[in-house]
Design an enzyme around this catalytic site. Structure first.
Site, PDB file in Angstrom:
ATOM      1  N   THR A 185      39.713-131.841  40.794  1.00  0.00           N
ATOM      2  CA  THR A 185      39.772-131.671  39.260  1.00  0.00           C
ATOM      3  C   THR A 185      39.843-130.055  39.683  1.00  0.00           C
ATOM      4  OG1 THR A 185      37.619-131.478  37.762  1.00  0.00           O
ATOM      5  CG2 THR A 185      36.996-130.853  39.723  1.00  0.00           C
ATOM      6  N   GLU A 328      33.248-135.006  37.488  1.00  0.00           N
ATOM      7  CA  GLU A 328      31.620-134.321  38.460  1.00  0.00           C
ATOM      8  C   GLU A 328      30.420-135.289  38.154  1.00  0.00           C
ATOM      9  OE1 GLU A 328      34.230-132.210  37.308  1.00  0.00           O
ATOM     10  OE2 GLU A 328      34.064-130.247  38.443  1.00  0.00           O
ATOM     11  N   LYS A 438      42.586-127.811  27.947  1.00  0.00           N
ATOM     12  CA  LYS A 438      42.878-128.863  27.704  1.00  0.00           C
ATOM     13  C   LYS A 438      44.335-129.413  26.621  1.00  0.00           C
ATOM     14  CE  LYS A 438      40.974-132.800  29.941  1.00  0.00           C
ATOM     15  NZ  LYS A 438      39.774-133.318  29.983  1.00  0.00           N
ATOM     16  N   TRP A 443      44.175-130.812  32.061  1.00  0.00           N
ATOM     17  CA  TRP A 443      44.024-128.728  32.369  1.00  0.00           C
ATOM     18  C   TRP A 443      45.147-128.093  32.612  1.00  0.00           C
ATOM     19  CZ3 TRP A 443      39.614-127.930  30.106  1.00  0.00           C
ATOM     20  CH2 TRP A 443      38.046-128.720  30.172  1.00  0.00           C
TER      21      TRP A 443
HETATM   22  P1  ADP Z   1      38.752-136.176  31.987  1.00  0.00           P
HETATM   23  O1  ADP Z   1      39.263-135.308  31.062  1.00  0.00           O
HETATM   24  O2  ADP Z   1      38.312-137.449  32.629  1.00  0.00           O
HETATM   25  O3  ADP Z   1      36.752-136.020  30.748  1.00  0.00           O
HETATM   26  P2  ADP Z   1      37.792-133.438  33.304  1.00  0.00           P
HETATM   27  O4  ADP Z   1      37.280-133.505  34.586  1.00  0.00           O
HETATM   28  O5  ADP Z   1      39.230-133.933  33.926  1.00  0.00           O
HETATM   29  O6  ADP Z   1      37.931-134.912  32.810  1.00  0.00           O
HETATM   30  O7  ADP Z   1      37.185-132.876  32.037  1.00  0.00           O
HETATM   31  C1  ADP Z   1      36.069-132.656  31.549  1.00  0.00           C
HETATM   32  C2  ADP Z   1      35.588-132.066  30.499  1.00  0.00           C
HETATM   33  O8  ADP Z   1      37.246-132.203  29.426  1.00  0.00           O
HETATM   34  C3  ADP Z   1      34.747-131.673  30.453  1.00  0.00           C
HETATM   35  O9  ADP Z   1      34.070-130.352  30.738  1.00  0.00           O
HETATM   36  C4  ADP Z   1      34.590-131.199  28.343  1.00  0.00           C
HETATM   37  O10 ADP Z   1      35.830-129.665  28.602  1.00  0.00           O
HETATM   38  C5  ADP Z   1      36.094-131.691  28.109  1.00  0.00           C
HETATM   39  N1  ADP Z   1      36.453-133.331  27.879  1.00  0.00           N
HETATM   40  C6  ADP Z   1      35.659-134.845  28.212  1.00  0.00           C
HETATM   41  N2  ADP Z   1      35.579-135.491  27.303  1.00  0.00           N
HETATM   42  C7  ADP Z   1      35.334-134.442  26.321  1.00  0.00           C
HETATM   43  C8  ADP Z   1      35.507-135.319  25.082  1.00  0.00           C
HETATM   44  N3  ADP Z   1      34.532-136.411  24.471  1.00  0.00           N
HETATM   45  N4  ADP Z   1      35.180-134.439  23.803  1.00  0.00           N
HETATM   46  C9  ADP Z   1      35.597-133.155  24.169  1.00  0.00           C
HETATM   47  N5  ADP Z   1      35.732-132.153  25.100  1.00  0.00           N
HETATM   48  C10 ADP Z   1      35.559-133.732  26.305  1.00  0.00           C
END
Ligand code: ADP
Length: 551
Positions: A185, A328, A438, A443
């Site tokens: 990540t 995570e 994002k 990211w």
């Molecule tokens: P993924 O994007 O696959 O969920 P990442 O580890 O790249 O996993 O990113 C996780 C982060 O993305 C979270 O900590 C949050 O900031 C954001 N995120 C994930 N799901 C959501 C959601 N449903 N709504 C808003 N933010 C989200």
């Protein structure tokens, strides 16, 4: 007194044997780079797994070798999802959208012994090959693309590898705590961090995904995970679908709205999952396809705009349901499925509930903590950092010094997300403490981007903030202070950044300002900058290219 039940390990061979024995006839469709769709069965996938098992041994891979994949969502990637962990090895999915240096870091840090790569992705991976010091073999998977095969003794073909005699025994992994898969990540600063899933965490996460208030997946579902299999295991859907015996539709490399909609309609997909950027891209053509089979749409990775979910309700009668989590957290941690207390709500009120990330899924614990670690009440007003704990939540990163800051002294994961909870424990995210942007579900590290900008000799200081973008959710805005007596153009700055960061990391906007506002301890005050550019909206197309970017 102890219970007297059988002590059977929660390991993935069970999932493989179950899929093979009960669901061998179920179909898996994969779209190729050329648009052709090939259909195989779970039985055929399991045969590939057996052949891969023999091949791994024949190649002399270590008992816990990391098996890297650089692949789209395809049936052969699915075979690797099973073959690596079921032979005791560790599946390591690599995010194809990372910058070359990050890919090199990740593969070297995980010590991948072998790397499977889709032919269409050779152009990205092969130039890095000589720097991937632990990789002994590169195995090219045909995906309908025509990239030239490198003439190199390390290069093998997937089809060639499968010609080995299949393994016909039982797969056995006895220790459920053994690593099954890993995924890196992005770090805000420093290097990416490795999350290592165990067999136990993966089996439990898959089981939880099947719960009615999570996805409710069943044998009769046809599941199309659009979220990449290199991104938090495609939210666990491939394993969950195999456990349930559901059919799968895997979209391969083509993320064009027409291609995705065609697959959803032609294969009568019932459950699908992607980031909001994808759902947004389908909107203009939503009414041109028969999506009457779709019963459940998961949306995660970033917040779902209310209007977008409503568009889906009006067009196809199905809202976008929030899933929240992170690499995570395996990643399913909360879902925004409707609850009984929503039954009497008006459509408008219901639409508002759909903006919430929702309550935690079974076995996940969630709390909100203020800056001093004090737990915040669930009154829908008191915001705090979201912290989570549970059997599929990371407890540490792989060989990392980031472990001290990411976990609380009592072992909860600090997510870097800030939220409020209502009286039912339904989470609504309101902010983020991690300094990341994002964009389209992926990211961008503001800190890394700032460092690259500040490496320009004419730049005195620079801060990068996230600004809302209609298509990508967020895009980077660079606030730059030029050295006294110098002048710098946007073009000059972008030219400087181009060889240093991925193309989709390039800021969409550059604002030249007199100084970066600072906090009392002298850090950049992003809060002040965000407030200053609160109404900033990017106009015109973003520099980000859908093909290399949207997830
Ligand atoms: P993924 O994007 O696959 O969920 P990442 O580890 O790249 O996993 O990113 C996780 C982060 O993305 C979270 O900590 C949050 O900031 C954001 N995120 C994930 N799901 C959501 C959601 N449903 N709504 C808003 N933010 C989200």
């Amino acid at each position: 007194m102890l219970g007297l039940m059988q002590d059977r390990p929660l390991t993935l061979p069970h999932l493989l044997h179950r899929a093979e024995r009960y669901f061998g006839h179920k179909e898996i469709a994969t779209a190729g780079a050329d648009g052709a769709v090939s259909v195989s069965t779970i039985g055929e996938v399991c045969q590939k797994v057996r052949r891969l098992a023999t091949a791994f041994d024949a190649l002399g891979l270590a008992a816990d070798a990391r098996i890297g994949t650089f692949c789209w969502n395809t049936v052969d990637h699915l075979a690797l999802y099973l073959a690596a962990p079921c032979t005791g090895r560790v599946l390591h999915t690599i995010n194809i959208r990372l910058f070359g240096d990050q890919i090199i870091y990740i593969a070297n840090h995980a010590q991948d012994e072998i790397l499977f790569v889709d032919r269409s992705l050779l152009g990205i991976l092969w130039p890095l090959a000589d720097e991937l010091s632990s990789v002994k073999y590169f195995v090219v998977i045909e995906d309908g693309a025509s990239n030239e095969l490198p003439d190199d003794p390390r290069v093998l073909t997937f089809d060639g590898l499968l010609q080995n005699r299949p393994y016909d025994g039982e797969f056995r992994v006895t220790d459920e705590h053994r690593a099954a898969a890993m995924c890196y990540t992005s770090g805000t600063t420093g290097n990416p961090k490795g999350v290592v899933y165990s067999h136990r965490s993966t089996v439990l996460h898959s089981l939880a995904a099947l719960a009615a208030d999570v996805t409710g997946l069943s044998e009769s579902d046809v599941v199309m995970p659009i979220v990449p299999m290199f991104h938090a295991n495609s939210w666990g859907l491939p394993y969950a679908a195999l456990l349930a015996g559901a059919s799968l539709v895997l979209p391969g490399p083509n993320m064009d709205p027409a291609a995705l909609l065609g697959l959803l309609a032609d294969h009568r997909v019932t459950v699908t999952a992607a980031v909001p950027t994808i759902w947004m891209s389908l909107v203009p053509m939503l009414d041109d396809y028969d999506l009457s089979s779709v019963r459940f749409i998961l949306s995660g990775g970033s917040a779902v705009p209310k209007a977008l979910s409503q568009t889906y309700v009006h067009s196809i009668g199905v809202p976008l349901t929030h899933v929240w989590g992170m690499t995570e957290t395996s990643p399913l941690a909360t879902t925004g499925t409707p609850r009984s207390h929503h039954a009497r709500l008006s459509e408008d009120q219901l639409a508002a509930t759909r903006e919430r990330q929702g309550p935690p899924v079974p076995l996940v614990q969630l709390r909100l903590a203020d800056d001093n670690g004090a737990e915040q009440p669930w009154d829908d007003r008191s915001a705090g950092e979201v912290q989570v704990a549970g059997p599929w939540i990371a407890g540490a990163y792989y060989r990392s010094d980031a472990n001290d800051s990411a976990f609380t002294p009592d072992g909860w994961l600090r997510t870097g997300d800030v939220g409020v909870c209502d009286e039912f424990g339904s989470l609504l995210l309101v902010d983020r403490t991690k300094d990341l942007i994002k964009s389209g579900g992926e990211w961008i590290s503001s800190v890394q981007l700032e460092n690259e900008i500040m490496a320009h000799p004419k730049v005195a200081e620079a801060a990068v903030i996230a600004v809302p973008h209609e298509r990508w959710g967020e895009r980077p805005l660079a606030c730059v202070v030029v050295q006294p007596g110098e002048s710098l153009s946007v073009e000059e700055l972008i030219e400087h950044l181009t060889p240093r960061v991925s193309r989709w990391w390039l800021p969409d906007g550059v604002e030249f300002i007199d100084s970066i506002p600072k906090t009392s301890v002298g850090k950049f005050s992003k809060k002040t900058l965000r407030a200053r550019f609160e109404n900033y909206r990017f106009i015109g197309p973003s520099a980000a290219q859908p093909a290399e970017h949207s997830t």
